[in-house]
Design a protein around this motif. Sequence first.
Motif, mmCIF file in Angstrom:
data_model
loop_
_atom_site.group_PDB
_atom_site.id
_atom_site.type_symbol
_atom_site.label_atom_id
_atom_site.label_comp_id
_atom_site.label_asym_id
_atom_site.label_seq_id
_atom_site.Cartn_x
_atom_site.Cartn_y
_atom_site.Cartn_z
ATOM 1 N N ASN A 1 7.975 3.299 -17.330
ATOM 2 C CA ASN A 1 8.109 2.827 -15.939
ATOM 3 C C ASN A 1 7.046 3.400 -15.004
ATOM 4 O O ASN A 1 7.362 3.894 -13.919
ATOM 5 C CB ASN A 1 9.502 3.167 -15.395
ATOM 6 N N THR B 1 4.467 3.320 -12.207
ATOM 7 C CA THR B 1 4.020 2.525 -11.067
ATOM 8 C C THR B 1 2.989 3.360 -10.326
ATOM 9 O O THR B 1 3.227 4.535 -10.055
ATOM 10 C CB THR B 1 5.182 2.176 -10.128
ATOM 11 N N SER C 1 -0.230 3.310 -7.191
ATOM 12 C CA SER C 1 -1.088 2.672 -6.183
ATOM 13 C C SER C 1 -2.227 3.615 -5.834
ATOM 14 O O SER C 1 -2.006 4.810 -5.634
ATOM 15 C CB SER C 1 -0.331 2.385 -4.893
ATOM 16 N N LYS D 1 -0.991 -2.563 -2.363
ATOM 17 C CA LYS D 1 -0.447 -3.152 -3.589
ATOM 18 C C LYS D 1 -0.585 -2.185 -4.762
ATOM 19 O O LYS D 1 -1.657 -1.615 -4.956
ATOM 20 C CB LYS D 1 -1.199 -4.455 -3.914
ATOM 21 N N PRO D 2 0.479 -2.005 -5.548
ATOM 22 C CA PRO D 2 0.329 -1.133 -6.708
ATOM 23 C C PRO D 2 -0.623 -1.744 -7.750
ATOM 24 O O PRO D 2 -0.632 -2.956 -7.962
ATOM 25 C CB PRO D 2 1.745 -1.005 -7.263
ATOM 26 N N LYS E 1 2.446 -1.736 -12.280
ATOM 27 C CA LYS E 1 3.814 -1.909 -11.803
ATOM 28 C C LYS E 1 4.798 -1.738 -12.945
ATOM 29 O O LYS E 1 4.779 -2.494 -13.917
ATOM 30 C CB LYS E 1 3.991 -3.309 -11.195
ATOM 31 N N ASP E 2 5.629 -0.695 -12.860
ATOM 32 C CA ASP E 2 6.740 -0.528 -13.776
ATOM 33 C C ASP E 2 6.301 -0.760 -15.230
ATOM 34 O O ASP E 2 6.922 -1.509 -15.973
ATOM 35 C CB ASP E 2 7.849 -1.526 -13.401
ATOM 36 N N GLY F 1 -0.996 -5.900 -13.015
ATOM 37 C CA GLY F 1 -0.520 -4.545 -13.210
ATOM 38 C C GLY F 1 0.680 -4.411 -14.134
ATOM 39 O O GLY F 1 1.283 -3.348 -14.227
ATOM 40 N N GLN F 2 1.033 -5.501 -14.817
ATOM 41 C CA GLN F 2 2.165 -5.435 -15.738
ATOM 42 C C GLN F 2 1.739 -5.924 -17.112
ATOM 43 O O GLN F 2 0.798 -6.705 -17.240
ATOM 44 C CB GLN F 2 3.313 -6.305 -15.226
#
Lengths: 209, 227, 572
Positions: free
Chosen positions: C8, C10, C12, C18-19, C22-23, C221-222
């Motif tokens: 997880n 996250t 920035s 905006k990150p 993300k997770d 980012g995922q």
Amino acid sequence: MRFSERLKRDFSTTTLTLIPLAIVLNLVLGQTISLLKLPIFLDSIGSVLVAILSGPWAAAVTGLLTNLIGGVINPFFPAFAPVAIVVGLVAGFCAKVGWFRAWWKVTLTGLLLGLTAALVATPIRVLVFGGVTGSGSSFFIAYLLATGSAMVQSVFAVTVLTNVLDKVITALIAWVIVLRLSRRYISRFPRAENVLALENAPTNEEVVR
Amino acid sequence: MVDYGWATGIFLGVLLPWSAWLGVLRPVLQRVVWVIAPLALFLIPIHSFFHPGTTVLLTIGHFTLTQEGLAYAYLILSRLAVLASALLAFSLSTTPAELATTLTQQGVSPAFTYLLISPFQLIPEVRTKAATILAAQQARGMETAGNLWQRSRALVPLVVPLVLGALVDVEERAMALEARAFRAQGYKTSLVQIPDSVAQRWFRWGLFGFTVAFVGWSQWQFFTSRI
Amino acid sequence: MAILHFANLTYSYPHTPKPALKDLSLSVEPGELVAIAGRNGSGKSTLCYALTGFIPHFFQGQWEGDTWIAGKRVVDATLAELAPIAGLVFQSPANQLSHTKPTVYEELAFGLENLGIEPTEMRDRIDAILHALDIAALATRSPLTLSGGEQQRVAIAAILVMQPRILVLDEPTTQLDPQGADAIFFLLSQLCQQGTTIIVATHDLEAIARYATRVLLLQAGQVYRDGAPQAVLADESLEDCGVGYTVYTQVSKQAQAAGILPSNQPLPVTLEGAIAQFQTARRLPKPIHNSERHTKRGSGETPIIRFESVSFAYPHQNPVLQGVDLTLAPGEQVALLGRNGVGKTTLVKHLNGLLRPTEGTVWIGDRATHHHTTAQLARQVGYVFQNPNDQLFCGTVAAEVAFGLRNLGVSRTAIEKRVEEALDSLDLIAFAEANPYDLSLPWRKLIACACVLAMQPAVVVLDEPTIGLDAQQIQILSTALTQLRQQGTALVLISHNSDFVVQHCDRLLLLQNGTIRLDGSASHVLRHAKQLTHAGVRLPQVTRLGMGLGLEAIATPEALLAAYDETFRKAL
């Protein structure tokens, strides 16, 4: 913050990589723009950038090393190391008190840099070099001497004249360049607060034209 | 009054033989002449005519050439010759890499060594880049000749990309250094060992002592002569 | 146990809302070769920094989650502790040199000296690495004199000599020529077999398909897809992620649509896979329409560019160009092929007077370059340099594009219009008021293109325009180039991306030993496959697929399907 802690923060790895590049810019930019035949040499622009981004002490080191390394090209260069150190320090303190936040303040910084540089350079020129450093400015010194001025005053007058324009332009260009960097990028440097407090960045039109 | 012979003596008696021993006599002499000559061109007339003195050698119009002035010009030039030849003999006989290794071995911090040495290797890179930028801007129609205003207009397009480009590289260079444990704490080693004998160490301390003594002595002379 | 364990995460960057990640959860086992794919800005570099501890230790910013590298909790370790365990290699070879060492051998010692390794062990380790990476011949050379490919091998060696268990590489082959890139990927697969865990972010789909054991597809980012290359690279959502397909997959897709290949089979992602499918296809193909492109090449027209036995040598050096004769008609689209250092850039620098021939004459229209400055020739010839950082200096994208127009003395109102057109043609309208240095390097590349297109020259020169661009950005560039073709602008393209080359150029030139060895239409030049390969040109994927099926000199997917169709029917 204690002084030793401040120094430790100022000399981060980012600063350590910035300084050699700044030194090279100090040494190389003058040659790059020599084809434009302008009465400026920009030999402290790297130091001023370091002063803004990493503070006066890192800038002083940049100035010192610029002149030591420049000794390989011209053996008289190291004699002016005190000038380069003072320019770095003064620019760093000006940045700290917010003098890199508007174009007119930057101009004032440039004027101050030109004056202090001349103050430090004059005794070196007089005592070490007998007031002469070759080139066109020596004619001017000879002229002032012939019209009855004393050596120290003549050298100071000429040094101020040649330095002020150069330092004002140096300071302005350094400022414009820092504004071009993204905020995320500036925040990598230990003295980011010198510029990031700046909210009203000038538009491009003002800067380029 | 400072003895005029000192500088000349050190230049001829110490620095030139030392350069010869290092095998760099020719380039040292060439470059000493190269940097001193233009200064001499101005120094000699300026001081011969404007330095205060009483022993008049020559009068042209209302300018007088004095022996004291000529002597002062010689003093400055001989000192500069010492300064220049000492530095040149050192820089022409030592590579940056040797200097780096020696400094590290003497316990100087690797960070300082990095600051002192890396500019030498960066200079050619930045020069190439400057040439590319000039070409790129000319290709966009930028002129580098013309009147003062036209030439000034070319300043920002030349300088800003060069400096910005260097700044943009800083982050990646810093990370590359960290990736190679540059900031690791503790004991550091050196691959290359530069031999350092006891005699050399004594010699260096001897030189240092001599310099301190000489400066002290000349200062003392200076002040006592004033009293 | 997993050697990399992220739960997880996250993150920035400072001053960005905006990150960048993300997770993100991820687990990598020892000995995997994981490729990271995704559009520019999807978080590939950021993930590389996180996998080596630079996030959070080097970058500030907001950080959440639990990450472990080789059994160490990242937040509790220092960067200096993590560096010898998880090594990081970057895109730019020169930025990775220490710049303090006179030889490659000593350069490799830099990290070991920092770790306090004894000289005898240093020498053992360096010798072993020099041998393993086959760079022993470089040992005594100065790192500054090496080619980009050699420097990148040294950069990898300099990390490997510290004996990391994990090697993370962020687009390590982007700035290399095809041979350099192949060598690096081959090396990585070998290292992987010897037990090093390897993570590599890259746009090189062909290399991923060939060497990776696993692909992570990032989107905003995922982790969007995670699996074997065969599955991920043929995934339907690939194009939505800005990645695009290999030509093998594209052609097979078209073939399925045309009924040449059965549509119930999984799409191939490699050359071998595609050949196998085409060879085993049994269904009778429908005839498909073969769309030949129309060239505007008029034989009677006055050439826009003419080289008359041009030779060039830098002072006191061997000649780079020798007796080059070349004419280019208005609106012609030409590519220069050849190995790095063969003189392609030298040749195109003659087009606008940046270099002037030591012998012979270069004519631009009716002007000889001898008598004109580069600035004057800029009206005729626009030149986009490889690195956009070498020219961008204004505070906004729009002002940057206007700079060239102001130099040409274009009127204020016309400038506005042309800036907008140029920005529009490269999909940059949204960035008009942005600071170029707030955008990433690939976008800056497109801005540099816009700067030149706005000047509306008769000839546009592009030097490696696709380097570092993702599939979507390449598509934007392609559209702009198609527009140029329609406007009748001539194009001179230097690129190692040969699929891009054959897509846009009707005529190919092979430069070798300072002369033009091959000159002709794409299908003519591609017939000399052996000579091209020998001269350092990587053949287009579509050409190689054709050759695998016994079809010669194929330049486009359409031509491939048409030729396949024809031979297939003849065989019946």
